[in-house]
Scaffold this motif. Sequence first.
Motif: not given
Length: 356
Positions: A153-162, A171-190
């Motif tokens: 449920g965390d809402r996380i801001l990022t910049i550029c494309n990592a 990726g680096t900064a985006l890697a946790p979002f892919y792994l969260a998707k794999e594990k069924g964890i919902h993170l909302h990226v801004f």
Amino acid sequence: MTERFIIPRSVEWNDTHITILNQQKLPSETEYLELKEISDIWDAIATLKVRGAPAIGITAAYGLALAAQRYKASSIDEFKQQLQKDRDYLASSRPTAVNLFWALNRLVSSIENATSVNEAKTTLIHEAIRIQVEDEDVCRRIGEHALSLFQDGDRILTICNAGSIATARYGTALAPFYLAKEKGIHLHVFASETRPVLQGARLTTWELMQAGIDVTLITDNMAAQTIHAKNITAIIVGADRIAANGDTANKIGTFGLALLAKSFGIPFYVAAPLSTIDLATKTGKDIPIEERNPEEVTHIAGTRIAPEGVNVYNPAFDVTPHELITAIITEKGIISGNYEAALPALFEGGETSETI
């Protein structure tokens, strides 16, 4: 249960050429380019057809290995001289991302003990492929460490494309979002749009949408309002170079987000591989900051938006002071606090203790 989804790739080795995803054309067109000459590789890096510090390093390594296959050297010494010349040429394509120099130097070092030209040519190809394979593993481990800092449920801001297209995969900064998707964890990226070249708008949103990840696009000057109104819980960014004291160069606008994170009392994380850490660069003041073509600011999609003759300042990166960084996340683990002591320790082998 592991969810299947698309993770785009940006660089592939072929025996006679390198294939890259042309990131200049995204998101309107998905175009792959075949790079056959060393001048093509230099141009692709300099003009941002390939970008992202790890992907730049991988592309440059492949480019150097590809060029070396065509050398007509009569001795190993002559071969090494030609290789050094091409190494220096590729190194001139962009000055800030340390992965570029790291990868090129690694290739040159790999043939230090080669006794024949054929041996050197084979070694260079194997070393370049190894860099890409290692980077995929590194990115996944960065993602695992980073994901441990977030909650469903965390809402996380990022910049550029990592993300995946800036690396070998994940990726680096985006890697946790892919792994969260794999594990069924919902993170909302801004995703901040990232003017002037719009890597956030064009690339980050594109690749996260390919994977079905929840992403919202904002303009750069909406960051403070978004943190306030949308209850942003953390900011995570990549890095192009990390100095020995923890000062970090990343896409222009990163420094401002770090200041906002401090003001709002939320964590500011940097996610980067060890290859981005430059212990020879003592502080951020020593990091060269690339300044790019003024037309990136005065034009959008080829259309002029500013008066003719206006003065333009167009730095591609800024430096975030280490004291604004909550933690640096690497493949070895998470470090915080005294970066001057913690960063060299990462190179001593083994996983580091997570200090958050």
